[in-house]
Design a protein around this motif. Structure first.
Motif, short mmCIF file in Angstrom:
data_model
loop_
_atom_site.label_atom_id
_atom_site.label_comp_id
_atom_site.label_asym_id
_atom_site.label_seq_id
_atom_site.Cartn_x
_atom_site.Cartn_y
_atom_site.Cartn_z
N GLY A 228 45.01 56.03 15.30
CA GLY A 228 45.68 55.42 14.16
C GLY A 228 45.53 53.90 14.18
O GLY A 228 45.27 53.27 13.15
N THR A 263 45.75 54.14 5.16
CA THR A 263 46.74 55.19 4.93
C THR A 263 46.68 56.25 6.02
O THR A 263 47.72 56.65 6.58
CB THR A 263 46.51 55.86 3.56
N VAL A 264 45.48 56.72 6.34
CA VAL A 264 45.33 57.74 7.39
C VAL A 264 45.80 57.16 8.73
O VAL A 264 46.54 57.81 9.49
CB VAL A 264 43.88 58.22 7.48
N ILE A 267 49.68 56.76 8.78
CA ILE A 267 50.40 58.02 8.99
C ILE A 267 50.33 58.41 10.47
O ILE A 267 51.32 58.85 11.07
CB ILE A 267 49.81 59.12 8.09
N ILE A 270 52.73 56.54 12.47
CA ILE A 270 54.12 56.98 12.34
C ILE A 270 54.41 58.06 13.37
O ILE A 270 55.36 57.98 14.15
CB ILE A 270 54.41 57.51 10.92
N SER A 307 53.39 50.24 10.75
CA SER A 307 52.94 51.35 9.91
C SER A 307 53.91 51.64 8.77
O SER A 307 53.51 51.80 7.61
CB SER A 307 52.75 52.60 10.77
N LEU A 311 53.00 51.30 4.83
CA LEU A 311 52.99 52.44 3.91
C LEU A 311 53.97 52.23 2.75
O LEU A 311 53.67 52.60 1.60
CB LEU A 311 53.33 53.72 4.68
#
Length: 368
Positions: A228, A263-264, A267, A270, A307, A311
């Motif tokens: 990530g 975005t990927v 996530i 997170i 993150s 987001l």
């Protein structure tokens, strides 16, 4: 004699373990240990950073507490590992403060920078804070791009310089010539071992965390966190190239490459840090370096906050909440840069360097 009490204890444990060798198949620490008959401070810091804290050696050991030998390798190497972060930090004076107050310093830095950016916008044009801004260049209504690039570029370059100096000090202390870090075969093997988290599996059955039942959850959470982070870094890199090479300004459409990568990655950042934080808080206390738990939590909290704010900014960027969210997100990113050389982030770099050395000496020792 060793430089610290914990290195004295690590030497004692490695001497006991070298006589037993029951755990030699669990990870790289014990084969590396077996190549030595005596341990310098550098050797012990090398072994501490080679350790992936899977905990298997604690549950497998016949001499672990309450045995009178009191062999607790995970906790001892965790303390030695944390002390090595301060020992090799540059400048050294900053490391101690962060080790004691990591989460507080991170939050104060994040909120201070967010307040500065918000105040900067209010000073120049208060209406910017209450308007809705869309389209290319909308983010720079809050702060001009050049000012933003200067502020965050300086923080990023400082972090890189401090990290390089720390790794250099670690590498020299463990007794390796600096050119060995670029030795192709060892470097490639270390990259494979790090990318797969090869030694975070307790010898193949999984990590031991809150009880004696092994699990792969910590390995999965580490993968989410690492990949990530790399995806978010790739997103920032692509956006920088967009801006300077083809004059395309953020924010970008949701289908564009920087947004997809971010975005990927966001996530993943997170779930990964949140899972690692829960696992850390549930970990058997006998294997934990309790006084420095805050330093670990601070790093995970900053990754999670980076993150989460990123987001939220993506979802609400076309609303009046954008200025506040952008200031918060930039503040958290700045704090992350500022604290990276003095917190848990460095463990990835020192561990990778330790894997390079292990790959080199393993090949020299076995001929493979």
């Amino acid at each position: 004699m060793h430089g610290t009490r914990i290195l004295e204890e690590a030497d004692r444990l490695m001497t006991v373990c070298n006589s037993c060798r029951y755990c030699e198949g669990l990870c790289a620490v014990f084969p590396a240990m077996e190549m030595r008959r005596a341990f310098s401070d550098g050797d012990l810091n090398y072994l501490a950073n080679l350790c992936h804290a899977c905990g298997a050696c604690y549950t497998d050991c016949q001499f672990s507490p309450p045995h009178e030998f009191n062999v607790n390798v995970p906790q001892t190497l965790a303390v030695a590992r944390a002390e090595s972060y301060a020992a090799y930090a540059w400048p050294r004076a900053f490391a101690g403060a962060f080790a004691r107050n990591g989460l507080v310093i991170s939050l104060v830095a994040a909120l201070s920078v967010a307040a500065f950016i918000f105040g900067f916008a209010a000073f120049n044009d208060r209406q910017v804070l209450f308007g809705t801004h869309t389209g290319p260049g909308a983010f720079y209504k809050l702060m001009p791009h050049n000012a933003m690039a200067l502020l965050f570029g300086a923080a990023f370059l400082y972090a890189i310089a401090a990290l390089v100096m720390g790794v250099r000090a670690f590498w020299r202390d463990i007794g390796e010539p600096i050119g060995m870090l670029a030795e192709p075969k060892s470097l490639w093997q270390a990259m494979k071992d790090a990318g797969q988290l090869r030694y975070l599996d307790g010898g193949g059955v999984g990590c031991v965390n809150e009880d004696e039942r092994p699990s792969d959850l910590r390995k999965i959470y580490h993968h989410f966190t690492f990949y990530g982070f790399m995806l978010c870094f790739a997103s920032t890199t692509v956006a920088t190239l967009y801006h300077y090479l083809i004059a395309r300004e953020a924010p970008y459409p949701w289908w564009d490459l920087p947004v997809v990568l971010g975005t990927v990655g966001g996530i993943a950042l997170i779930f990964g840090p949140l899972g690692l934080m829960i696992a850390k808080l549930r970990r058997d206390p006998i294997m934990v370096d309790e006084p420095r738990l805050g330093m670990d939590v601070a790093f995970l909290a900053m990754l999670f906050a980076t993150s989460l704010t990123g987001l939220l900014l993506l979802v609400l960027r076309a609303t009046g909440a954008m200025p506040l969210l952008l200031a918060l997100h930039l503040g958290v990113v700045f704090a992350l840069f500022l604290t990276m050389p003095y917190g848990k982030f460095v463990h990835g770099l020192y561990r990778f360097a330790a894997l390079v050395r292990y790959a080199s000496e393993h090949r020299a020792f076995t001929g493979k």
